[in-house]
Design a protein around this motif. Structure first.
Motif, PDB file in Angstrom:
ATOM      1  N   PRO A  42       0.832  -1.199   0.000  1.00  0.00           N
ATOM      2  CA  PRO A  42       0.000   0.000   0.000  1.00  0.00           C
ATOM      3  C   PRO A  42       0.867   1.249   0.000  1.00  0.00           C
ATOM      4  O   PRO A  42       1.951   1.259   0.565  1.00  0.00           O
ATOM      5  CB  PRO A  42      -0.799  -0.111   1.305  1.00  0.00           C
ATOM      6  CG  PRO A  42      -0.040  -1.042   2.163  1.00  0.00           C
ATOM      7  CD  PRO A  42       0.740  -1.938   1.242  1.00  0.00           C
ATOM      8  N   SER A  43       0.402   2.277  -0.652  1.00  0.00           N
ATOM      9  CA  SER A  43       1.129   3.539  -0.619  1.00  0.00           C
ATOM     10  C   SER A  43       0.582   4.358   0.549  1.00  0.00           C
ATOM     11  O   SER A  43      -0.479   4.062   1.085  1.00  0.00           O
ATOM     12  CB  SER A  43       0.945   4.295  -1.929  1.00  0.00           C
ATOM     13  OG  SER A  43      -0.395   4.731  -2.053  1.00  0.00           O
ATOM     14  N   VAL A  44       1.310   5.380   0.913  1.00  0.00           N
ATOM     15  CA  VAL A  44       0.869   6.237   2.002  1.00  0.00           C
ATOM     16  C   VAL A  44      -0.462   6.889   1.639  1.00  0.00           C
ATOM     17  O   VAL A  44      -1.327   7.061   2.484  1.00  0.00           O
ATOM     18  CB  VAL A  44       1.934   7.312   2.316  1.00  0.00           C
ATOM     19  CG1 VAL A  44       1.440   8.287   3.349  1.00  0.00           C
ATOM     20  CG2 VAL A  44       3.206   6.666   2.799  1.00  0.00           C
ATOM     21  N   GLU A  45      -0.636   7.198   0.356  1.00  0.00           N
ATOM     22  CA  GLU A  45      -1.885   7.826  -0.077  1.00  0.00           C
ATOM     23  C   GLU A  45      -3.069   6.872   0.099  1.00  0.00           C
ATOM     24  O   GLU A  45      -4.177   7.306   0.382  1.00  0.00           O
ATOM     25  CB  GLU A  45      -1.799   8.264  -1.550  1.00  0.00           C
ATOM     26  CG  GLU A  45      -0.791   9.369  -1.812  1.00  0.00           C
ATOM     27  CD  GLU A  45       0.644   8.866  -1.916  1.00  0.00           C
ATOM     28  OE1 GLU A  45       0.878   7.702  -2.330  1.00  0.00           O
ATOM     29  OE2 GLU A  45       1.553   9.627  -1.547  1.00  0.00           O
ATOM     30  N   ASP A  46      -2.829   5.571  -0.091  1.00  0.00           N
ATOM     31  CA  ASP A  46      -3.899   4.585   0.037  1.00  0.00           C
ATOM     32  C   ASP A  46      -4.201   4.231   1.486  1.00  0.00           C
ATOM     33  O   ASP A  46      -5.324   3.872   1.822  1.00  0.00           O
ATOM     34  CB  ASP A  46      -3.532   3.283  -0.693  1.00  0.00           C
ATOM     35  CG  ASP A  46      -3.359   3.494  -2.182  1.00  0.00           C
ATOM     36  OD1 ASP A  46      -3.932   4.468  -2.714  1.00  0.00           O
ATOM     37  OD2 ASP A  46      -2.661   2.681  -2.807  1.00  0.00           O
ATOM     38  N   ALA A  47      -3.192   4.293   2.343  1.00  0.00           N
ATOM     39  CA  ALA A  47      -3.354   3.886   3.733  1.00  0.00           C
ATOM     40  C   ALA A  47      -4.085   4.972   4.519  1.00  0.00           C
ATOM     41  O   ALA A  47      -3.762   6.150   4.408  1.00  0.00           O
ATOM     42  CB  ALA A  47      -1.983   3.624   4.362  1.00  0.00           C
ATOM     43  N   PRO A  48      -5.058   4.580   5.311  1.00  0.00           N
ATOM     44  CA  PRO A  48      -5.799   5.555   6.116  1.00  0.00           C
ATOM     45  C   PRO A  48      -4.994   5.977   7.344  1.00  0.00           C
ATOM     46  O   PRO A  48      -5.185   5.454   8.435  1.00  0.00           O
ATOM     47  CB  PRO A  48      -7.073   4.802   6.496  1.00  0.00           C
ATOM     48  CG  PRO A  48      -6.700   3.355   6.424  1.00  0.00           C
ATOM     49  CD  PRO A  48      -5.600   3.240   5.423  1.00  0.00           C
ATOM     50  N   VAL A  49      -4.067   6.926   7.158  1.00  0.00           N
ATOM     51  CA  VAL A  49      -3.157   7.350   8.229  1.00  0.00           C
ATOM     52  C   VAL A  49      -3.940   7.819   9.450  1.00  0.00           C
ATOM     53  O   VAL A  49      -3.564   7.536  10.587  1.00  0.00           O
ATOM     54  CB  VAL A  49      -2.216   8.480   7.733  1.00  0.00           C
ATOM     55  CG1 VAL A  49      -1.286   8.945   8.834  1.00  0.00           C
ATOM     56  CG2 VAL A  49      -1.414   8.000   6.543  1.00  0.00           C
ATOM     57  N   ASP A  50      -5.046   8.535   9.240  1.00  0.00           N
ATOM     58  CA  ASP A  50      -5.825   9.060  10.356  1.00  0.00           C
ATOM     59  C   ASP A  50      -6.450   7.954  11.199  1.00  0.00           C
ATOM     60  O   ASP A  50      -6.749   8.166  12.372  1.00  0.00           O
ATOM     61  CB  ASP A  50      -6.940   9.977   9.835  1.00  0.00           C
ATOM     62  CG  ASP A  50      -6.380  11.192   9.116  1.00  0.00           C
ATOM     63  OD1 ASP A  50      -5.203  11.519   9.339  1.00  0.00           O
ATOM     64  OD2 ASP A  50      -7.123  11.801   8.323  1.00  0.00           O
ATOM     65  N   ALA A  51      -6.655   6.778  10.608  1.00  0.00           N
ATOM     66  CA  ALA A  51      -7.306   5.679  11.326  1.00  0.00           C
ATOM     67  C   ALA A  51      -6.329   4.891  12.202  1.00  0.00           C
ATOM     68  O   ALA A  51      -6.759   4.123  13.057  1.00  0.00           O
ATOM     69  CB  ALA A  51      -7.974   4.732  10.335  1.00  0.00           C
ATOM     70  N   LEU A  52      -5.027   5.070  12.003  1.00  0.00           N
ATOM     71  CA  LEU A  52      -4.046   4.300  12.756  1.00  0.00           C
ATOM     72  C   LEU A  52      -3.991   4.785  14.207  1.00  0.00           C
ATOM     73  O   LEU A  52      -3.872   5.983  14.468  1.00  0.00           O
ATOM     74  CB  LEU A  52      -2.666   4.411  12.112  1.00  0.00           C
ATOM     75  CG  LEU A  52      -2.574   3.930  10.656  1.00  0.00           C
ATOM     76  CD1 LEU A  52      -1.159   4.107  10.134  1.00  0.00           C
ATOM     77  CD2 LEU A  52      -3.028   2.496  10.525  1.00  0.00           C
ATOM     78  N   VAL A  53      -4.084   3.834  15.128  1.00  0.00           N
ATOM     79  CA  VAL A  53      -4.129   4.176  16.552  1.00  0.00           C
ATOM     80  C   VAL A  53      -2.733   4.409  17.113  1.00  0.00           C
ATOM     81  O   VAL A  53      -1.748   3.876  16.611  1.00  0.00           O
ATOM     82  CB  VAL A  53      -4.843   3.074  17.370  1.00  0.00           C
ATOM     83  CG1 VAL A  53      -6.275   2.925  16.936  1.00  0.00           C
ATOM     84  CG2 VAL A  53      -4.107   1.762  17.288  1.00  0.00           C
ATOM     85  N   VAL A  54      -2.692   5.219  18.154  1.00  0.00           N
ATOM     86  CA  VAL A  54      -1.451   5.475  18.893  1.00  0.00           C
ATOM     87  C   VAL A  54      -1.784   5.451  20.382  1.00  0.00           C
ATOM     88  O   VAL A  54      -2.946   5.569  20.774  1.00  0.00           O
ATOM     89  CB  VAL A  54      -0.813   6.835  18.521  1.00  0.00           C
ATOM     90  CG1 VAL A  54      -0.326   6.846  17.089  1.00  0.00           C
ATOM     91  CG2 VAL A  54      -1.773   7.979  18.758  1.00  0.00           C
ATOM     92  N   LYS A  55      -0.759   5.331  21.202  1.00  0.00           N
ATOM     93  CA  LYS A  55      -0.948   5.401  22.651  1.00  0.00           C
ATOM     94  C   LYS A  55      -1.290   6.843  23.034  1.00  0.00           C
ATOM     95  O   LYS A  55      -1.048   7.774  22.272  1.00  0.00           O
ATOM     96  CB  LYS A  55       0.325   4.955  23.370  1.00  0.00           C
ATOM     97  CG  LYS A  55       0.591   3.472  23.257  1.00  0.00           C
ATOM     98  CD  LYS A  55       1.796   3.100  24.097  1.00  0.00           C
ATOM     99  CE  LYS A  55       1.906   1.587  24.197  1.00  0.00           C
ATOM    100  NZ  LYS A  55       2.957   1.199  25.132  1.00  0.00           N
ATOM    101  N   GLU A  56      -1.830   7.018  24.232  1.00  0.00           N
ATOM    102  CA  GLU A  56      -2.256   8.337  24.686  1.00  0.00           C
ATOM    103  C   GLU A  56      -1.152   9.388  24.637  1.00  0.00           C
ATOM    104  O   GLU A  56      -1.400  10.532  24.307  1.00  0.00           O
ATOM    105  CB  GLU A  56      -2.795   8.255  26.118  1.00  0.00           C
ATOM    106  CG  GLU A  56      -4.201   7.741  26.200  1.00  0.00           C
ATOM    107  CD  GLU A  56      -4.718   7.780  27.627  1.00  0.00           C
ATOM    108  OE1 GLU A  56      -4.306   8.665  28.405  1.00  0.00           O
ATOM    109  OE2 GLU A  56      -5.537   6.907  27.956  1.00  0.00           O
ATOM    110  N   ASN A  57       0.063   9.012  24.987  1.00  0.00           N
ATOM    111  CA  ASN A  57       1.159   9.978  25.065  1.00  0.00           C
ATOM    112  C   ASN A  57       1.922  10.143  23.746  1.00  0.00           C
ATOM    113  O   ASN A  57       2.955  10.790  23.719  1.00  0.00           O
ATOM    114  CB  ASN A  57       2.130   9.578  26.178  1.00  0.00           C
ATOM    115  CG  ASN A  57       2.717   8.195  25.960  1.00  0.00           C
ATOM    116  OD1 ASN A  57       2.205   7.411  25.154  1.00  0.00           O
ATOM    117  ND2 ASN A  57       3.784   7.879  26.673  1.00  0.00           N
TER     118      ASN A  57
END
Length: 147
Positions: free
Chosen positions: A10-25
């Motif tokens: 997948p390219s960065v354009e195709d990947a839903p970057v906003d949907a990727l989770v991160v830890k609180e900090n």
């Protein structure tokens, strides 16, 4: 024996970057950070594919040559068995690694990358940048290793 099929990266354009989770900090994933992870996974995938092809060829030769000679010399038989077992071990390890890489690429494309497959909590961006194939958070990974 089969070679590894190409996997669409997948390219960065195709990947839903906003949907990727991160830890609180942690800060949210950026396109640049995701690009780094994709580049690392792509490089690892290409490397594993080469190793798999080489070891499949070597193993095929070992299997084909296992019956050569005037008779089974115990030392030769032991050496060829050791070689064959080693080749199969390396091949299996690289195939497992390739499956992990493909799974990570699939999770990136689906937007589920970064979520622990066991508990559902974020794995952590730093962990994923260090080990992009990770599917478990540190807590679940430590629990798994204790078993």
């Amino acid at each position: 024996m089969s070679s590894t099929p190409p996997n669409p990266v997948p390219s960065v354009e195709d990947a839903p970057v906003d949907a990727l989770v991160v830890k609180e900090n942690e800060d949210a994933w950026t396109a640049e950070e995701l690009q780094e992870v994709l580049a690392e996974l792509t490089e690892q995938r290409e490397h594993s594919s080469v190793i798999i092809t080489e070891h499949e060829t070597e193993l095929s030769g070992l299997m084909r040559d296992s019956g050569d000679g005037a008779g089974p010399d115990p030392a030769d038989l032991g050496a060829s068995t050791f070689e064959r077992d080693h080749e199969m071990s390396v091949l299996n390890n690289e195939r497992d690694k390739l499956l992990q890489i493909d799974r990570a690429l699939e999770r990136i494309a689906k937007g589920t990358y970064g979520r622990c497959e066991n508990c559902g909590e974020p794995i952590g961006k730093l962990r994923l940048m260090a080990f992009p194939r990770a599917t478990l958070c540190m807590t679940c990974k430590q629990r798994e290793e204790r078993r």
